[in-house]
Design a protein around this motif. Sequence first.
Motif, PDB file in Angstrom:
ATOM      1  N   ASN A   1       1.494  54.959   9.804  1.00  0.00           N
ATOM      2  CA  ASN A   1       2.791  55.124   9.165  1.00  0.00           C
ATOM      3  C   ASN A   1       2.446  55.182   7.645  1.00  0.00           C
ATOM      4  O   ASN A   1       2.863  54.046   6.996  1.00  0.00           O
ATOM      5  CB  ASN A   1       3.628  54.090   9.488  1.00  0.00           C
ATOM      6  N   LEU A   2       1.690  56.093   7.178  1.00  0.00           N
ATOM      7  CA  LEU A   2       1.217  56.004   5.933  1.00  0.00           C
ATOM      8  C   LEU A   2       2.267  55.602   4.721  1.00  0.00           C
ATOM      9  O   LEU A   2       2.185  54.955   4.044  1.00  0.00           O
ATOM     10  CB  LEU A   2       0.611  57.254   5.552  1.00  0.00           C
ATOM     11  N   ARG A   3       3.213  56.561   4.779  1.00  0.00           N
ATOM     12  CA  ARG A   3       4.464  56.396   3.570  1.00  0.00           C
ATOM     13  C   ARG A   3       5.123  55.139   3.875  1.00  0.00           C
ATOM     14  O   ARG A   3       5.839  54.621   2.863  1.00  0.00           O
ATOM     15  CB  ARG A   3       5.322  57.694   3.637  1.00  0.00           C
ATOM     16  N   SER A   4       5.483  54.675   5.059  1.00  0.00           N
ATOM     17  CA  SER A   4       6.170  53.449   5.124  1.00  0.00           C
ATOM     18  C   SER A   4       5.605  52.253   4.751  1.00  0.00           C
ATOM     19  O   SER A   4       6.051  51.347   4.242  1.00  0.00           O
ATOM     20  CB  SER A   4       6.480  53.217   6.660  1.00  0.00           C
ATOM     21  N   ALA A   5       4.234  52.357   4.997  1.00  0.00           N
ATOM     22  CA  ALA A   5       3.038  51.219   4.489  1.00  0.00           C
ATOM     23  C   ALA A   5       3.263  51.298   3.194  1.00  0.00           C
ATOM     24  O   ALA A   5       2.933  50.123   2.409  1.00  0.00           O
ATOM     25  CB  ALA A   5       1.905  51.463   5.274  1.00  0.00           C
ATOM     26  N   GLU A   6       3.086  52.517   2.648  1.00  0.00           N
ATOM     27  CA  GLU A   6       2.937  52.559   1.087  1.00  0.00           C
ATOM     28  C   GLU A   6       4.353  51.726   0.692  1.00  0.00           C
ATOM     29  O   GLU A   6       4.006  51.079  -0.367  1.00  0.00           O
ATOM     30  CB  GLU A   6       2.938  54.279   0.808  1.00  0.00           C
ATOM     31  N   ARG A   7       5.254  52.296   1.200  1.00  0.00           N
ATOM     32  CA  ARG A   7       6.675  51.651   0.537  1.00  0.00           C
ATOM     33  C   ARG A   7       6.677  50.143   0.541  1.00  0.00           C
ATOM     34  O   ARG A   7       7.063  49.322  -0.265  1.00  0.00           O
ATOM     35  CB  ARG A   7       7.875  52.205   1.102  1.00  0.00           C
ATOM     36  N   ALA A   8       6.284  49.711   1.651  1.00  0.00           N
ATOM     37  CA  ALA A   8       6.274  48.227   2.079  1.00  0.00           C
ATOM     38  C   ALA A   8       5.334  47.448   1.272  1.00  0.00           C
ATOM     39  O   ALA A   8       5.633  46.506   0.501  1.00  0.00           O
ATOM     40  CB  ALA A   8       5.862  47.941   3.701  1.00  0.00           C
ATOM     41  N   VAL A   9       4.283  48.083   1.105  1.00  0.00           N
ATOM     42  CA  VAL A   9       3.212  47.262   0.073  1.00  0.00           C
ATOM     43  C   VAL A   9       3.995  47.594  -1.172  1.00  0.00           C
ATOM     44  O   VAL A   9       3.555  46.402  -2.166  1.00  0.00           O
ATOM     45  CB  VAL A   9       1.755  47.777   0.185  1.00  0.00           C
ATOM     46  N   ALA A  10       4.164  48.632  -1.569  1.00  0.00           N
ATOM     47  CA  ALA A  10       4.681  48.639  -3.273  1.00  0.00           C
ATOM     48  C   ALA A  10       5.766  47.673  -3.601  1.00  0.00           C
ATOM     49  O   ALA A  10       5.989  47.336  -4.548  1.00  0.00           O
ATOM     50  CB  ALA A  10       5.243  49.958  -3.455  1.00  0.00           C
ATOM     51  N   ARG A  11       6.438  47.228  -2.316  1.00  0.00           N
ATOM     52  CA  ARG A  11       7.736  46.373  -2.532  1.00  0.00           C
ATOM     53  C   ARG A  11       7.135  45.081  -3.173  1.00  0.00           C
ATOM     54  O   ARG A  11       7.861  44.331  -3.916  1.00  0.00           O
ATOM     55  CB  ARG A  11       8.422  46.243  -1.372  1.00  0.00           C
ATOM     56  N   THR A  12       5.897  44.699  -2.756  1.00  0.00           N
ATOM     57  CA  THR A  12       5.327  43.348  -3.535  1.00  0.00           C
ATOM     58  C   THR A  12       4.982  43.438  -4.768  1.00  0.00           C
ATOM     59  O   THR A  12       4.608  42.199  -5.213  1.00  0.00           O
ATOM     60  CB  THR A  12       4.023  42.832  -2.441  1.00  0.00           C
ATOM     61  N   GLY A  13       5.113  44.585  -5.692  1.00  0.00           N
ATOM     62  CA  GLY A  13       4.841  44.710  -7.005  1.00  0.00           C
ATOM     63  C   GLY A  13       3.310  45.266  -6.983  1.00  0.00           C
ATOM     64  O   GLY A  13       2.881  45.160  -8.385  1.00  0.00           O
ATOM     65  N   ALA A  14       2.389  45.573  -5.953  1.00  0.00           N
ATOM     66  CA  ALA A  14       1.252  46.232  -6.136  1.00  0.00           C
ATOM     67  C   ALA A  14       1.311  47.619  -6.527  1.00  0.00           C
ATOM     68  O   ALA A  14       2.175  48.207  -6.088  1.00  0.00           O
ATOM     69  CB  ALA A  14       0.657  46.145  -4.946  1.00  0.00           C
ATOM     70  N   ASP A  15       0.269  48.085  -7.006  1.00  0.00           N
ATOM     71  CA  ASP A  15      -0.046  49.636  -7.475  1.00  0.00           C
ATOM     72  C   ASP A  15      -0.571  50.217  -6.019  1.00  0.00           C
ATOM     73  O   ASP A  15      -1.657  49.645  -5.846  1.00  0.00           O
ATOM     74  CB  ASP A  15      -0.741  49.967  -8.598  1.00  0.00           C
ATOM     75  N   VAL A  16      -0.005  51.233  -5.413  1.00  0.00           N
ATOM     76  CA  VAL A  16      -0.551  51.550  -4.148  1.00  0.00           C
ATOM     77  C   VAL A  16      -0.861  53.168  -4.061  1.00  0.00           C
ATOM     78  O   VAL A  16      -0.010  53.936  -4.528  1.00  0.00           O
ATOM     79  CB  VAL A  16       0.715  51.475  -2.956  1.00  0.00           C
ATOM     80  N   THR A  17      -1.946  53.372  -3.562  1.00  0.00           N
ATOM     81  CA  THR A  17      -2.311  54.844  -3.322  1.00  0.00           C
ATOM     82  C   THR A  17      -2.841  55.166  -2.011  1.00  0.00           C
ATOM     83  O   THR A  17      -3.293  54.125  -1.220  1.00  0.00           O
ATOM     84  CB  THR A  17      -3.646  54.901  -4.377  1.00  0.00           C
ATOM     85  N   VAL A  18      -2.250  56.168  -1.235  1.00  0.00           N
ATOM     86  CA  VAL A  18      -2.616  56.789  -0.283  1.00  0.00           C
ATOM     87  C   VAL A  18      -3.464  57.712  -0.262  1.00  0.00           C
ATOM     88  O   VAL A  18      -3.475  58.671  -0.983  1.00  0.00           O
ATOM     89  CB  VAL A  18      -1.423  57.293   0.857  1.00  0.00           C
ATOM     90  N   THR A  19      -4.699  57.747   0.308  1.00  0.00           N
ATOM     91  CA  THR A  19      -5.951  58.298  -0.137  1.00  0.00           C
ATOM     92  C   THR A  19      -6.954  58.384   1.198  1.00  0.00           C
ATOM     93  O   THR A  19      -6.941  57.268   1.737  1.00  0.00           O
ATOM     94  CB  THR A  19      -6.449  58.093  -1.236  1.00  0.00           C
ATOM     95  N   SER A  20      -7.713  59.339   1.272  1.00  0.00           N
ATOM     96  CA  SER A  20      -8.942  59.376   1.866  1.00  0.00           C
ATOM     97  C   SER A  20     -10.198  59.311   1.350  1.00  0.00           C
ATOM     98  O   SER A  20     -11.319  59.376   1.575  1.00  0.00           O
ATOM     99  CB  SER A  20      -8.903  60.709   2.962  1.00  0.00           C
ATOM    100  N   ASP A  21     -10.101  59.144  -0.055  1.00  0.00           N
ATOM    101  CA  ASP A  21     -11.264  58.780  -1.047  1.00  0.00           C
ATOM    102  C   ASP A  21     -11.903  57.651  -0.839  1.00  0.00           C
ATOM    103  O   ASP A  21     -11.367  56.557  -0.940  1.00  0.00           O
ATOM    104  CB  ASP A  21     -10.621  59.103  -2.369  1.00  0.00           C
ATOM    105  N   LEU A  22     -13.150  57.613  -0.286  1.00  0.00           N
ATOM    106  CA  LEU A  22     -13.854  56.310   0.092  1.00  0.00           C
ATOM    107  C   LEU A  22     -14.134  55.629  -1.379  1.00  0.00           C
ATOM    108  O   LEU A  22     -14.309  54.387  -1.128  1.00  0.00           O
ATOM    109  CB  LEU A  22     -15.038  56.695   1.153  1.00  0.00           C
TER     110      LEU A  22
END
Length: 221
Positions: free
Chosen positions: A27-48
């Motif tokens: 659940n990439l976008r849901s996870a992104e929003r949830a982690v961003a709520r903590t104040g972190a900068d969040v990136t969804v990526t396949s870049d290793l």
Amino acid sequence: MSEPSRSGKQNATPRKNVVILDYGSGNLRSAERAVARTGADVTVTSDLAAAAEADGLVVPGVGAYAACMAGIEALNAGPVIAERVAAGRPVLGICVGMQILFDSGVEHGVESKGLGLLPGSVTKLAAERIPHMGWNTVEAPRDSRLLAGLAGDERFYFVHSYAAQDLDRLVEAGAAVTTATHDLPFAAVVEAGALSAAQFHPEKSSDAGYLLLRNWVAGLG
């Protein structure tokens, strides 16, 4: 000592950088929003390279164990995850992203090799009702960092038919294990050094899930 800004105030503490690994599952976008709520900068990526360099790496996952492992292998993400853990750099697995951290998973009688970062196998829940779907409480050990501040009656959202159930083996390996019970107990959260994992979905678990994510982000180097 940091230099004061032009306004005379100290520079703000840099925000933690978190990568959510996109390997075709979760659940990439849901996870992104949830982690961003903590104040972190969040990136969804396949870049290793980004996954290797981030302060924290989240490995999500939904669906079949073998399919998730196939996605990890196609991206060649396994070595990056393992190298982060070996170097003491935080990794958080969620749902099937937790399960693939184990030695193996058995679904429909077929065993699939996992990443081998946690001992044991993920097997079908020994319960009358499958899947285990909905809200459930957990029992956290006193030394849990991820669930510090938990009152004890919070509920987390689960949806799964398989889990890590050899709890003694995890404890013997030095992991802090939080359990949930669906007829029989299983590992709901595992904390082993830089490696953390949750069988439930923090991103779907309201304020209780936020507490876990907040604690995890607060512990990033």
